[in-house]
Structure formats: structure tokens, C-alpha cells
Design an enzyme around this catalytic site. Sequence first.
Site, PDB file in Angstrom:
ATOM      1  N   THR A  97       0.826  -1.225   0.000  1.00 58.78           N
ATOM      2  CA  THR A  97       0.000   0.000   0.000  1.00 58.78           C
ATOM      3  C   THR A  97       0.853   1.266   0.000  1.00 58.78           C
ATOM      4  O   THR A  97       0.376   2.318  -0.413  1.00 58.78           O
ATOM      5  CB  THR A  97      -1.007   0.051   1.181  1.00 58.78           C
ATOM      6  N   LEU A 142      -3.068   4.323  -0.944  1.00 57.59           N
ATOM      7  CA  LEU A 142      -4.434   3.782  -1.084  1.00 57.59           C
ATOM      8  C   LEU A 142      -4.563   2.496  -0.267  1.00 57.59           C
ATOM      9  O   LEU A 142      -4.871   1.422  -0.796  1.00 57.59           O
ATOM     10  CB  LEU A 142      -4.714   3.527  -2.573  1.00 57.59           C
ATOM     11  N   HIS A 143      -4.340   2.640   1.079  1.00 61.89           N
ATOM     12  CA  HIS A 143      -4.317   1.452   1.944  1.00 61.89           C
ATOM     13  C   HIS A 143      -5.604   0.637   1.825  1.00 61.89           C
ATOM     14  O   HIS A 143      -5.600  -0.501   1.357  1.00 61.89           O
ATOM     15  CB  HIS A 143      -4.180   1.876   3.417  1.00 61.89           C
ATOM     16  N   ASP A 144      -6.695   1.214   2.340  1.00 63.13           N
ATOM     17  CA  ASP A 144      -7.941   0.445   2.440  1.00 63.13           C
ATOM     18  C   ASP A 144      -8.552   0.115   1.067  1.00 63.13           C
ATOM     19  O   ASP A 144      -9.071  -1.004   0.887  1.00 63.13           O
ATOM     20  CB  ASP A 144      -8.958   1.186   3.327  1.00 63.13           C
TER      21      ASP A 144
END
Length: 311
Positions: free
Chosen positions: A196, A238-240
Amino acid sequence: MKHIILDTDPGVDDALAFLLAFNSPELKVEAVTTVAGNVNHTKGHKNAKKLLEFIGATDVPVCAGAEKPLIRVMSHAEEFHGKTGLGEAELPEPKLETDHRNAVEMILEKADELGKDLTLVAIGPLTNIAAALLADPKLPEKVDKLVIMGGAFNLTPYGLGNANAVAEFNIWHDPEAAKIVFNSGLPIVAAGLDTTTHPDYRMSVDMFNEIKDKKDRRSKLVVDLCKSLVEKFNGFSLHDPQAIAYVVDPTMFKTEKYKVDLEVHGELTRGMTVVERRYYRRVKEEANTDIIVEVDAPRFLKLIMDRVTGE
Ligand code: BDR
Ligand code: CA
């Protein structure tokens, strides 16, 4: 069509994950369950309602979950996500009612109803998932899998910590919960910091500017959510959304399977996700986590552009 429960602590990147999930015809979000994390539970729960109303998904049950980690005192990440948790976005006070079932009740009910058709998706601390496992130890055999945003696995040069030198925030926030989850037998897929925060898979400043130029309803929200983080970190991780994208289309991702366990008590390493990489200790049956190690960047970023922004 994949049925999911979205367990979340909204959160700026959680908000982008909502936009992606609800604009993906491959998914049916059965319920949103909230957990304390980026902000306290009251704020995060309200943010979930605000986002559902913005999206127009007001028929989706929103359930209250854990107000603090299993054992640790509550901490938050408002310095990144802003005082409300949604950056500079200003959404109206929500009218949506909280569902009468709490997060654990909803997870267990949907697991019984949908079985292997249900994917649990956790993009916050793992407190609710651990509580569900404690309430029903048979949960791992019932559902298809758990997809998380969490962990810093040190499998790429970017798999270092963000909460401390070696731990990722969601895991660090409630390491005891994470320990229960990783040792539960539940099949796990993890989008961790390894991918991420990889520069090729982030929202670049150019991509952000492109979104800024679009001026549609969702693009405007994305800009208000992300602008201060884009400035501060020269782009946006854009982790999640990466965890959601995996559920939408796993063919965009390369994973490697390892046994992962948790460092709970470490003086410097609280929340470290310890990966067994020694070839002579790698027992196939013990491997519990498919860790994302590579992303098809053009396809992933196009998915974000196409589905997170727009009317
Ligand atoms: C994770 O922690 C939170 O701050 C984000 O929402 C994401 O789920 C990244 O470490
Ligand atoms: Ca989150």
C-alpha cells in the site's frame, strides 16, 4: 457477486474504500460494522453513516462495534485523518439509524446465513473480528475468508511500520485482537504496507490533480478528503482501497503465503507482524496468510479512477 461485511474505522482512506466498494457491481455489501481506530468510535460510526448517505446506500445496515481495543487504551490517528476523521470533507449530519444488532451479532448472523458466500473485509483494527471469533470459534470454518488492510511484512522494501518502526497502525492499535485473528484458522489475505505504500501503487500528485480537474460529485469529495495528506506525503497511499480492490478482482494481485504471528509485548515492536520466512521452518499447513506482494499498477489505478470518482 461477492457478499461482504465491511468492518471499518472511517478514516480518509476508508472513505475511498466505501466509494470503491459501493460502486463495484461485483460486490454486495451486506452490512457496515464500525470499530474504534483512526478516530473514536462515536466519530467513526457517524462517518460511516455520512458516507452511506453520500453514496445513497441507506438500506445497508450500519452496526456499532468496539469502542476500544480489547486490552489497550484507546489511541487515534487524528493527526493524519483530521479532527472529524474525514480530512477537510464536510458532509451533512447523518439521519441514518444505527442497526439494532451490534457488529459481532451482525458478523455471526451473516456468517450463518451466507456461509462460504461471505467474505469479511476488515480495514480497521481487528477488534470486532476477534470478538466475533471469541463468540463463535467455528466462524473460521463458516465463511470464505477475511481480507484485511493490515500488517508490515517486510517482503518488499516498503514493508516497514507506520505506527512504529515495524508495525502497521491497524495491527498496532489492537495487537491482542490481531493475535487472536491470525491464530484462529480463518484464511486471511492481507494488503499490508509492503504494497500500500509502494510508490507505484499510490495515488500520485499527478493522479490527484487529474481527480481535482474532474469536478464531479465524488471527485470533489475525494479532493476534500485527501488534499492535506497529498500535500504532506507527496501523494496518497491507497491502503484500504487496495483491500477492497483485491475482493473485486484478485487477478490484479500476486500473493505469497506465509505463517504470520504477532508480536504483542515487544518493547519496540508492539504489533509487528512476524513472517516465518526460514525455508526449513515453512510448513505448508501452518501458513495462514496470503500476503499481497505485487499489484498490477495500471489496472489497479484505473479501477480507482473509474470507480472512486464520477457522479
Ligand atoms: C491503516 O491505518 C489507518 O490509518 C488507515 O485507515 C488504514 O486502514 C494504514 O496503516
Ligand atoms: Ca482504516
